[in-house]
Write an enzyme that holds these catalytic residues in place. Structure first.
Site, mmCIF file in Angstrom:
data_model
loop_
_atom_site.group_PDB
_atom_site.id
_atom_site.type_symbol
_atom_site.label_atom_id
_atom_site.label_comp_id
_atom_site.label_asym_id
_atom_site.label_seq_id
_atom_site.Cartn_x
_atom_site.Cartn_y
_atom_site.Cartn_z
ATOM 1 N N ASP A 1 58.334 67.562 43.587
ATOM 2 C CA ASP A 1 58.478 66.994 42.236
ATOM 3 C C ASP A 1 58.007 65.552 42.116
ATOM 4 O O ASP A 1 57.932 65.026 41.012
ATOM 5 C CB ASP A 1 59.949 67.033 41.812
ATOM 6 C CG ASP A 1 60.798 66.069 42.632
ATOM 7 O OD1 ASP A 1 60.758 66.185 43.876
ATOM 8 O OD2 ASP A 1 61.463 65.203 42.049
ATOM 9 N N ASP B 1 59.832 70.534 49.320
ATOM 10 C CA ASP B 1 60.527 69.263 49.173
ATOM 11 C C ASP B 1 61.998 69.581 48.906
ATOM 12 O O ASP B 1 62.332 70.699 48.509
ATOM 13 C CB ASP B 1 59.897 68.499 48.002
ATOM 14 C CG ASP B 1 60.685 67.275 47.611
ATOM 15 O OD1 ASP B 1 60.997 66.460 48.509
ATOM 16 O OD2 ASP B 1 60.998 67.126 46.414
ATOM 17 N N PHE B 2 62.894 68.632 49.141
ATOM 18 C CA PHE B 2 64.320 68.916 48.939
ATOM 19 C C PHE B 2 64.839 68.348 47.601
ATOM 20 O O PHE B 2 65.131 69.098 46.677
ATOM 21 C CB PHE B 2 65.134 68.378 50.131
ATOM 22 C CG PHE B 2 66.581 68.772 50.061
ATOM 23 C CD1 PHE B 2 66.978 70.054 50.413
ATOM 24 C CD2 PHE B 2 67.535 67.873 49.611
ATOM 25 C CE1 PHE B 2 68.309 70.437 50.312
ATOM 26 C CE2 PHE B 2 68.866 68.247 49.513
ATOM 27 C CZ PHE B 2 69.260 69.530 49.868
ATOM 28 N N ASP B 3 64.888 67.008 47.500
ATOM 29 C CA ASP B 3 65.477 66.377 46.310
ATOM 30 C C ASP B 3 64.598 66.570 45.078
ATOM 31 O O ASP B 3 63.411 66.253 45.101
ATOM 32 C CB ASP B 3 65.666 64.880 46.561
ATOM 33 C CG ASP B 3 66.683 64.616 47.647
ATOM 34 O OD1 ASP B 3 67.874 64.683 47.355
ATOM 35 O OD2 ASP B 3 66.264 64.376 48.806
HETATM 36 MG MG LIG Z 1 61.681 65.286 45.574
#
Ligand SMILES: [Mg+2]
Length: 259
Positions: A205, A27-29
């Site tokens: 997250d 995942d990025f953010d």
């Molecule tokens: Mg995220």
């Protein structure tokens, strides 16, 4: 049960590193990039980028970013080399040597009606940001107070209830509607096929990452970032810890002859 034990995680990472064809999906953010108020200002931590470049360059090792962002936004801010695969919009869009978004005519119609409904619900609330996505829209309420968030969410849900076949998902300060059911698990399944992975790491997250963890099984490693209930096997605290873990994985792959 999600383990917080660093030694157990290190052991699992060591086992994963021995797999012949490894997919590192991220995942990025909130996972590679610390959360920021302006979505286009998010950047992966420098150590994470170093680790991603080393992993992407290693033999038998593929790296993919799997994000709720649309592909255009993801590729604009991710600063990753071209061999990093990008999966946007929770699995709807995939960049592997160019990309495509394929909505049917009915889905295009449904998306237009959905867009009108969601924009109407957010009208008059400057602190609520509506993001257009290939198969739907996202209502961002990070800058709004709780009362405004509740009011806009109920207005949007009432309007969307009038439409058929709309799928809803919630994340941190975001409510998303889409004309097609997708989850990050669909994106990860596709990536696993594309690269023929024998082992997969997925780290995320948010609520939508729990879908991603569904695509993982024996021999894979599911990593939850930050607090909260999760179906992932292991947990780290923050993007800094993710970057450190990716560097450790790059080191292991290189030592095992995948340089
Ligand atoms: Mg995220």
């Amino acid at each position: 049960m999600t383990s917080d034990d660093p030694r157990a995680l290190s052991d699992a990472l060591g086992r994963l590193a021995t797999t012949p064809r490894l997919l590192v999906a991220l995942d990025f953010d909130g996972t590679l990039a610390p959360e920021v108020d302006a979505p286009m200002e998010a950047r992966a931590l420098p150590d994470a980028l170093v680790a991603i470049r080393r992993l992407a360059a290693a033999d038998g090792t593929h790296v993919a970013l799997v994000s709720g962002r649309d592909l255009a936004s993801l590729s604009a801010i991710s600063e990753t080399p071209d061999e990093v695969l990008l999966v946007g919009s929770h699995g709807i869009e995939v960049r592997v040597d160019g990309h495509e978004t394929s909505l049917t005519d009915d889905e295009v119609d449904a998306r237009r009606r959905l867009s009108e409904a969601v924009h109407a619900a957010a009208a008059g609330h400057d602190e609520v940001f509506v993001e257009e996505k290939p198969a739907g829209l996202a209502l961002h309420t990070r800058l709004a107070d709780e009362a405004t968030t509740t009011a806009v969410h109920s207005a949007a849900r009432r309007a969307v209830d009038e439409l058929d076949g709309i799928h809803e998902r919630t994340g941190k300060n975001v409510l998303e509607f889409a004309v097609r059911p997708t989850g990050k698990n669909d994106g990860i399944d596709r990536l696993r096929d594309i690269v023929g992975a024998t082992g997969v790491l997925y780290a995320g997250d948010d609520v939508t990452d729990e879908d991603g963890f569904l695509a993982l099984g024996d021999g894979d490693l599911a990593l939850k970032v930050g607090p909260g209930e999760s179906r992932a096997g292991y947990r780290v605290a923050d993007p800094q810890a993710v970057a450190a873990l990716l560097l450790e994985l790059a080191e292991l792959r290189e030592h095992l002859g995948h340089a």
